[in-house]
Design an enzyme around this catalytic site. Structure first.
Site, PDB file in Angstrom:
ATOM      1  N   ASN A 197       6.837   2.898  21.513  1.00  0.00           N
ATOM      2  CA  ASN A 197       6.564   4.230  21.007  1.00  0.00           C
ATOM      3  C   ASN A 197       7.453   5.224  21.744  1.00  0.00           C
ATOM      4  O   ASN A 197       7.478   5.237  22.984  1.00  0.00           O
ATOM      5  CB  ASN A 197       5.077   4.523  21.237  1.00  0.00           C
ATOM      6  N   THR A 245       4.042   6.377  25.295  1.00  0.00           N
ATOM      7  CA  THR A 245       5.263   6.957  24.761  1.00  0.00           C
ATOM      8  C   THR A 245       6.331   7.072  25.854  1.00  0.00           C
ATOM      9  O   THR A 245       6.051   7.545  26.959  1.00  0.00           O
ATOM     10  CB  THR A 245       4.977   8.334  24.154  1.00  0.00           C
ATOM     11  N   ASN A 290      -0.064  17.400  23.169  1.00  0.00           N
ATOM     12  CA  ASN A 290       0.104  17.827  24.557  1.00  0.00           C
ATOM     13  C   ASN A 290       1.531  18.208  24.935  1.00  0.00           C
ATOM     14  O   ASN A 290       1.807  18.499  26.084  1.00  0.00           O
ATOM     15  CB  ASN A 290      -0.406  16.725  25.492  1.00  0.00           C
ATOM     16  N   THR A 291       2.445  18.188  23.981  1.00  0.00           N
ATOM     17  CA  THR A 291       3.797  18.716  24.167  1.00  0.00           C
ATOM     18  C   THR A 291       3.948  19.888  23.213  1.00  0.00           C
ATOM     19  O   THR A 291       3.934  19.705  21.991  1.00  0.00           O
ATOM     20  CB  THR A 291       4.869  17.642  23.865  1.00  0.00           C
ATOM     21  N   ASN A 319      -7.513  13.805  26.820  1.00  0.00           N
ATOM     22  CA  ASN A 319      -6.341  13.727  27.685  1.00  0.00           C
ATOM     23  C   ASN A 319      -5.357  14.834  27.331  1.00  0.00           C
ATOM     24  O   ASN A 319      -5.257  15.253  26.179  1.00  0.00           O
ATOM     25  CB  ASN A 319      -5.677  12.346  27.581  1.00  0.00           C
ATOM     26  N   SER A 360      -4.509   7.611  13.183  1.00  0.00           N
ATOM     27  CA  SER A 360      -3.785   8.791  13.603  1.00  0.00           C
ATOM     28  C   SER A 360      -3.890   8.904  15.121  1.00  0.00           C
ATOM     29  O   SER A 360      -4.506   8.078  15.791  1.00  0.00           O
ATOM     30  CB  SER A 360      -4.405  10.027  12.954  1.00  0.00           C
ATOM     31  N   ASN A 361      -3.318   9.986  15.654  1.00  0.00           N
ATOM     32  CA  ASN A 361      -3.365  10.272  17.083  1.00  0.00           C
ATOM     33  C   ASN A 361      -4.687  10.976  17.439  1.00  0.00           C
ATOM     34  O   ASN A 361      -5.608  11.014  16.631  1.00  0.00           O
ATOM     35  CB  ASN A 361      -2.161  11.143  17.452  1.00  0.00           C
ATOM     36  N   LYS A 414       3.853   7.785  13.707  1.00  0.00           N
ATOM     37  CA  LYS A 414       2.477   8.087  14.105  1.00  0.00           C
ATOM     38  C   LYS A 414       2.181   9.557  13.844  1.00  0.00           C
ATOM     39  O   LYS A 414       2.894  10.440  14.327  1.00  0.00           O
ATOM     40  CB  LYS A 414       2.255   7.764  15.584  1.00  0.00           C
ATOM     41  N   GLY A 440       0.763  14.602  28.505  1.00  0.00           N
ATOM     42  CA  GLY A 440       2.067  15.237  28.337  1.00  0.00           C
ATOM     43  C   GLY A 440       3.249  14.283  28.460  1.00  0.00           C
ATOM     44  O   GLY A 440       4.275  14.628  29.076  1.00  0.00           O
ATOM     45  N   PHE A 441       3.125  13.084  27.876  1.00  0.00           N
ATOM     46  CA  PHE A 441       4.231  12.109  27.881  1.00  0.00           C
ATOM     47  C   PHE A 441       4.731  11.829  29.301  1.00  0.00           C
ATOM     48  O   PHE A 441       5.939  11.777  29.559  1.00  0.00           O
ATOM     49  CB  PHE A 441       5.406  12.598  27.020  1.00  0.00           C
ATOM     50  N   SER A 453       1.508  13.936  19.218  1.00  0.00           N
ATOM     51  CA  SER A 453       0.776  14.285  20.435  1.00  0.00           C
ATOM     52  C   SER A 453       0.512  15.786  20.467  1.00  0.00           C
ATOM     53  O   SER A 453       1.426  16.582  20.215  1.00  0.00           O
ATOM     54  CB  SER A 453       1.561  13.889  21.680  1.00  0.00           C
TER      55      SER A 453
END
Length: 340
Positions: free
Chosen positions: A133, A80, A169-170, A105, A229-230, A201, A108-109, A167
């Site tokens: 992405n 991403t 992670n954000t 994981n 999916s994620n 996504k 965090g982008f 995600s």
């Protein structure tokens, strides 16, 4: 991620991942995209030479596009990417769960920003389909504006653009999957994309009402495909010492949940939207099951860590044999042929 066990598995996971990307960014004598007339499939007006794609998160900054196509993938999705560079979360943030054939994981982008990646993406050789992405910066004052910026910039060089609102992670990012926020986001992205196909996504950690709402919004705002999916924040039974780490879980333990979400979105969309299945796909048989369950395309990530760099080609070759065995002329003929 690590694609060669003996050496890279001895290293810390993120360092091994970086070495893998560097190696694939170098000129290598690779075979190229796996091609077979039965595997060619058309989605959103794009011709995919085979339905096996590389998921986003592997090559975040688009450094090794040609190398991944050389492994046989019919499509490669980079990112991403965010409007501004960001370092991501503190390390360590990537963990192999070897006993479970999984990864956790909380990256965090982390990326160098979309502006830095665009020239690499534009110049990359693309014997298959190339997706980009995009996401929002963690400290963005207006996340929807960040997505509109990313979509507009990516659409100039990508064959398709994926909006990643899934995600874990954000903080707060997954809130954009719901209600008015999702409608506003998709409207802004639709306006920004021009003529470039737009994918969305989604997360696997959704309730029935969420799934129905996403399906309706995606159809209304002309989304070309849903990537289902994620990673998941849920924790099935795991054996690894890293099982308690925070972040998104991917790999073999995600398989059952990913299958279920594919079935859920197939039912919710009623065949009106193309579906891309991700999560726990590690063999031609599993990829074929997802196709017959309604996916037009599949994507891989974590299985590469454990199955090695030849996995995409093995899956593609295996799919061709399975299609022939069952009398399907091509992938499209097999999509959605199993009973829900």
């Amino acid at each position: 991620m690590a694609l060669y066990h003996p050496f890279l598995f001895a290293l810390e996971a993120e360092r091994a991942h970086r070495l893998t990307i560097r190696a694939l960014a170098a000129p290598l004598p690779l075979k190229g995209v796996e091609r077979d007339r039965r595997l060619e499939t058309k989605v959103a007006g794009l011709v995919f030479p085979n339905p096996v794609g590389l998921a986003a998160g592997v090559d975040k900054d688009g450094e090794a596009i040609a190398g991944f196509f050389g492994m046989g993938f019919g499509s490669v999705e980079v990112g991403t990417l965010t409007p501004r560079p960001q370092p991501g979360n503190p390390r360590p943030r990537l963990f192999r769960l070897t006993e479970d054939r999984a990864v956790i994981n909380r990256m965090g982008f982390n990326n160098g920003g979309i502006e830095a990646a665009l020239p690499r993406i534009a110049d990359a050789k693309r014997p298959g389909v190339l997706g980009v992405n995009v996401g929002a910066n963690k400290d963005a004052a207006d996340r929807i504006a960040d997505y509109a910026t990313g979509v507009s910039m990516a659409a100039k060089v990508a064959d398709y653009v994926t909006i990643n609102v899934s995600s874990p992670n954000t903080p707060g990012l997954r809130d954009l999957q719901h209600g008015a926020a999702l409608a506003e986001l998709l409207a802004a992205a639709d306006e920004a994309r021009g003529l470039t196909p737009l994918f969305l996504k989604v997360a696997p950690d959704l309730e029935s009402a969420d799934i129905d709402g996403i399906a309706r919004a995606a159809v209304e705002h002309r989304i070309d495909a849903l990537i289902v999916s994620n990673t998941t924040v849920s924790r099935p039974s795991l054996r690894s010492k890293h099982a308690g780490e925070a972040g998104g879980l991917s790999g073999a333990p995600l398989k059952a949940l990913a299958r279920q979400r594919l079935a859920d979105f197939r039912a919710a969309t009623g065949g009106e939207l193309t579906l891309v299945s991700v999560g726990g796909i590690d063999s031609a048989e599993e990829a074929y099951a997802r196709i017959r369950a309604g996916a037009s395309l599949v994507q891989l990530y974590t299985a590469l860590v454990y199955e090695g760099p030849g996995l995409a080609r093995r899956i593609a070759k295996g799919l061709a044999k399975l299609l022939e065995r069952d009398g399907f002329a091509n992938v499209a003929d097999a999509v959605g042929t199993s009973k829900p």
